[in-house]
Design a protein around this motif. Structure first.
Motif, PDB file in Angstrom:
ATOM      1  N   PHE A  58      65.651  30.806 -16.539  1.00 44.91           N
ATOM      2  CA  PHE A  58      66.985  30.955 -17.109  1.00 44.91           C
ATOM      3  C   PHE A  58      67.169  29.956 -18.234  1.00 44.91           C
ATOM      4  CE2 PHE A  58      67.303  28.235 -13.404  1.00 44.91           C
ATOM      5  CZ  PHE A  58      68.047  27.157 -13.835  1.00 44.91           C
ATOM      6  N   GLY A  59      68.330  29.995 -18.874  1.00 40.01           N
ATOM      7  CA  GLY A  59      68.638  29.139 -20.017  1.00 40.01           C
ATOM      8  C   GLY A  59      68.819  29.975 -21.262  1.00 40.01           C
ATOM      9  N   GLU A  60      69.053  29.281 -22.362  1.00 40.04           N
ATOM     10  CA  GLU A  60      69.255  29.949 -23.650  1.00 40.04           C
ATOM     11  C   GLU A  60      68.572  29.166 -24.755  1.00 40.04           C
ATOM     12  OE1 GLU A  60      73.438  30.238 -24.310  1.00 40.04           O
ATOM     13  OE2 GLU A  60      73.770  31.568 -22.611  1.00 40.04           O
ATOM     14  N   GLY A  61      68.133  29.870 -25.793  1.00 37.62           N
ATOM     15  CA  GLY A  61      67.562  29.229 -26.975  1.00 37.62           C
ATOM     16  C   GLY A  61      66.404  28.305 -26.645  1.00 37.62           C
ATOM     17  N   ASP A  62      66.487  27.077 -27.117  1.00 36.41           N
ATOM     18  CA  ASP A  62      65.427  26.091 -26.915  1.00 36.41           C
ATOM     19  C   ASP A  62      65.333  25.598 -25.479  1.00 36.41           C
ATOM     20  OD1 ASP A  62      64.983  26.290 -29.612  1.00 36.41           O
ATOM     21  OD2 ASP A  62      65.855  24.346 -30.122  1.00 36.41           O
ATOM     22  N   GLU A  63      66.285  25.996 -24.640  1.00 34.33           N
ATOM     23  CA  GLU A  63      66.331  25.468 -23.277  1.00 34.33           C
ATOM     24  C   GLU A  63      65.949  26.495 -22.215  1.00 34.33           C
ATOM     25  OE1 GLU A  63      70.149  23.639 -22.894  1.00 34.33           O
ATOM     26  OE2 GLU A  63      69.591  22.005 -24.228  1.00 34.33           O
ATOM     27  N   ILE A  64      65.262  27.558 -22.613  1.00 35.32           N
ATOM     28  CA  ILE A  64      64.775  28.532 -21.634  1.00 35.32           C
ATOM     29  C   ILE A  64      63.588  27.924 -20.897  1.00 35.32           C
ATOM     30  CG2 ILE A  64      63.676  30.792 -21.306  1.00 35.32           C
ATOM     31  CD1 ILE A  64      65.301  31.750 -23.730  1.00 35.32           C
ATOM     32  N   GLY A  65      63.596  28.102 -19.596  1.00 36.59           N
ATOM     33  CA  GLY A  65      62.486  27.601 -18.797  1.00 36.59           C
ATOM     34  C   GLY A  65      62.619  28.037 -17.360  1.00 36.59           C
ATOM     35  N   LEU A  66      61.788  27.445 -16.531  1.00 38.70           N
ATOM     36  CA  LEU A  66      61.768  27.757 -15.109  1.00 38.70           C
ATOM     37  C   LEU A  66      62.348  26.611 -14.315  1.00 38.70           C
ATOM     38  CD1 LEU A  66      58.087  29.060 -14.805  1.00 38.70           C
ATOM     39  CD2 LEU A  66      60.155  30.402 -15.190  1.00 38.70           C
ATOM     40  N   SER A  67      62.943  26.943 -13.195  1.00 40.29           N
ATOM     41  CA  SER A  67      63.325  25.951 -12.197  1.00 40.29           C
ATOM     42  C   SER A  67      62.825  26.462 -10.867  1.00 40.29           C
ATOM     43  CB  SER A  67      64.840  25.737 -12.138  1.00 40.29           C
ATOM     44  OG  SER A  67      65.275  25.014 -13.263  1.00 40.29           O
ATOM     45  N   GLY A  68      62.154  25.582 -10.134  1.00 36.95           N
ATOM     46  CA  GLY A  68      61.610  25.963  -8.845  1.00 36.95           C
ATOM     47  C   GLY A  68      61.861  24.888  -7.812  1.00 36.95           C
ATOM     48  N   VAL A  69      61.983  25.319  -6.569  1.00 31.64           N
ATOM     49  CA  VAL A  69      62.177  24.372  -5.475  1.00 31.64           C
ATOM     50  C   VAL A  69      61.402  24.852  -4.252  1.00 31.64           C
ATOM     51  CG1 VAL A  69      64.317  25.442  -4.641  1.00 31.64           C
ATOM     52  CG2 VAL A  69      63.858  23.057  -4.128  1.00 31.64           C
ATOM     53  N   GLN A  70      60.761  23.886  -3.614  1.00 31.63           N
ATOM     54  CA  GLN A  70      60.093  24.131  -2.344  1.00 31.63           C
ATOM     55  C   GLN A  70      60.581  23.082  -1.367  1.00 31.63           C
ATOM     56  OE1 GLN A  70      57.508  26.450  -1.001  1.00 31.63           O
ATOM     57  NE2 GLN A  70      58.581  25.466   0.677  1.00 31.63           N
ATOM     58  N   LEU A  71      61.305  23.529  -0.359  1.00 28.08           N
ATOM     59  CA  LEU A  71      61.686  22.593   0.688  1.00 28.08           C
ATOM     60  C   LEU A  71      60.453  22.279   1.512  1.00 28.08           C
ATOM     61  CD1 LEU A  71      65.085  24.105   1.857  1.00 28.08           C
ATOM     62  CD2 LEU A  71      64.686  22.254   0.226  1.00 28.08           C
ATOM     63  N   ILE A  72      60.324  21.024   1.903  1.00 25.63           N
ATOM     64  CA  ILE A  72      59.274  20.606   2.816  1.00 25.63           C
ATOM     65  C   ILE A  72      59.963  19.919   3.985  1.00 25.63           C
ATOM     66  CG2 ILE A  72      57.398  20.472   1.129  1.00 25.63           C
ATOM     67  CD1 ILE A  72      57.941  17.482   0.819  1.00 25.63           C
ATOM     68  N   TYR A  73      59.285  19.843   5.113  1.00 25.12           N
ATOM     69  CA  TYR A  73      59.927  19.290   6.299  1.00 25.12           C
ATOM     70  C   TYR A  73      60.376  17.849   6.098  1.00 25.12           C
ATOM     71  CZ  TYR A  73      59.482  23.268   9.339  1.00 25.12           C
ATOM     72  OH  TYR A  73      59.643  24.507   9.908  1.00 25.12           O
ATOM     73  N   THR A  74      59.813  17.171   5.110  1.00 25.43           N
ATOM     74  CA  THR A  74      60.201  15.777   4.867  1.00 25.43           C
ATOM     75  C   THR A  74      61.017  15.611   3.592  1.00 25.43           C
ATOM     76  OG1 THR A  74      58.000  15.457   3.915  1.00 25.43           O
ATOM     77  CG2 THR A  74      58.327  14.754   6.201  1.00 25.43           C
ATOM     78  N   SER A  75      61.425  16.678   2.920  1.00 20.96           N
ATOM     79  CA  SER A  75      62.364  16.678   1.802  1.00 20.96           C
ATOM     80  C   SER A  75      62.115  17.851   0.863  1.00 20.96           C
ATOM     81  CB  SER A  75      62.399  15.363   1.038  1.00 20.96           C
ATOM     82  OG  SER A  75      63.618  15.299   0.318  1.00 20.96           O
ATOM     83  N   SER A  76      61.667  17.601  -0.402  1.00 16.89           N
ATOM     84  CA  SER A  76      61.531  18.715  -1.336  1.00 16.89           C
ATOM     85  C   SER A  76      60.600  18.399  -2.503  1.00 16.89           C
ATOM     86  CB  SER A  76      62.902  19.099  -1.915  1.00 16.89           C
ATOM     87  OG  SER A  76      63.418  18.036  -2.686  1.00 16.89           O
ATOM     88  N   ILE A  77      60.151  19.479  -3.123  1.00 13.33           N
ATOM     89  CA  ILE A  77      59.391  19.427  -4.369  1.00 13.33           C
ATOM     90  C   ILE A  77      60.149  20.319  -5.335  1.00 13.33           C
ATOM     91  CG2 ILE A  77      57.216  20.006  -5.514  1.00 13.33           C
ATOM     92  CD1 ILE A  77      55.861  19.613  -2.737  1.00 13.33           C
ATOM     93  N   THR A  78      60.484  19.794  -6.515  1.00 11.04           N
ATOM     94  CA  THR A  78      61.198  20.590  -7.511  1.00 11.04           C
ATOM     95  C   THR A  78      60.482  20.508  -8.850  1.00 11.04           C
ATOM     96  OG1 THR A  78      62.663  18.775  -8.157  1.00 11.04           O
ATOM     97  CG2 THR A  78      63.444  20.220  -6.400  1.00 11.04           C
ATOM     98  N   ILE A  79      60.654  21.543  -9.656  1.00 13.05           N
ATOM     99  CA  ILE A  79      60.098  21.547 -11.010  1.00 13.05           C
ATOM    100  C   ILE A  79      61.086  22.223 -11.951  1.00 13.05           C
ATOM    101  CG2 ILE A  79      58.836  23.719 -10.688  1.00 13.05           C
ATOM    102  CD1 ILE A  79      56.589  22.428 -12.474  1.00 13.05           C
ATOM    103  N   HIS A  80      61.171  21.695 -13.140  1.00  9.27           N
ATOM    104  CA  HIS A  80      61.958  22.289 -14.220  1.00  9.27           C
ATOM    105  C   HIS A  80      61.059  22.284 -15.442  1.00  9.27           C
ATOM    106  CE1 HIS A  80      65.499  21.974 -11.705  1.00  9.27           C
ATOM    107  NE2 HIS A  80      65.089  20.748 -11.422  1.00  9.27           N
TER     108      HIS A  80
END
Length: 124
Positions: A58-80
């Motif tokens: 999602f996003g617009e113009g120069d700021e289009i990209g991906l956002s992802g999240v994986q919950l793990i039993y001890t917290s999380s992994i995220t990427i943008h």
């Protein structure tokens, strides 16, 4: 044990490693590739996934990209990510210790970035 990461002689609640991926290959543009990377990373740093990896563009113009999240039993992994600049911002937060070097190796093998920068903080 509530606080199980020992850092500088002090027990901490968790470690939060923040990675900046610069000038990556085409995998940084693909929802499926990013999901594959995160799924493999969970195993490589010996975590346990909770549910599946969610990733959206999602996003617009120069700021289009991906956002992802994986919950793990001890917290999380995220990427943008940013499609235009082929950059990524990956966060690994866990109350179970993990190797930042292993995460960096995984990033380098999968995304072939020009460079990877890492900052780590410990949550007390």
């Amino acid at each position: 044990m509530y606080k199980r990461i020992l850092h500088d002689g002090k027990l901490c609640y968790g470690k939060h490693a923040m990675f900046h991926l610069v000038n990556c290959n085409e995998h940084i543009l693909s929802i499926e590739a990013v999901q594959t990377f995160i799924t493999a990373l969970v195993q490589e740093i010996k975590m346990v996934a909770f549910g599946g990896c969610q990733c959206f563009r999602f996003g617009e113009g120069d700021e289009i990209g991906l956002s992802g999240v994986q919950l793990i039993y001890t917290s999380s992994i995220t990427i943008h990510t940013n499609d235009l600049h082929r950059e990524g911002y990956l966060d690994v937060f866990s109350c179970k210790d993990f190797s930042e070097d292993q995460v960096t190796d995984s990033i380098n093998k999968f995304f072939l970035p020009e460079r990877v920068e890492c900052q780590t903080i410990f949550r007390e």
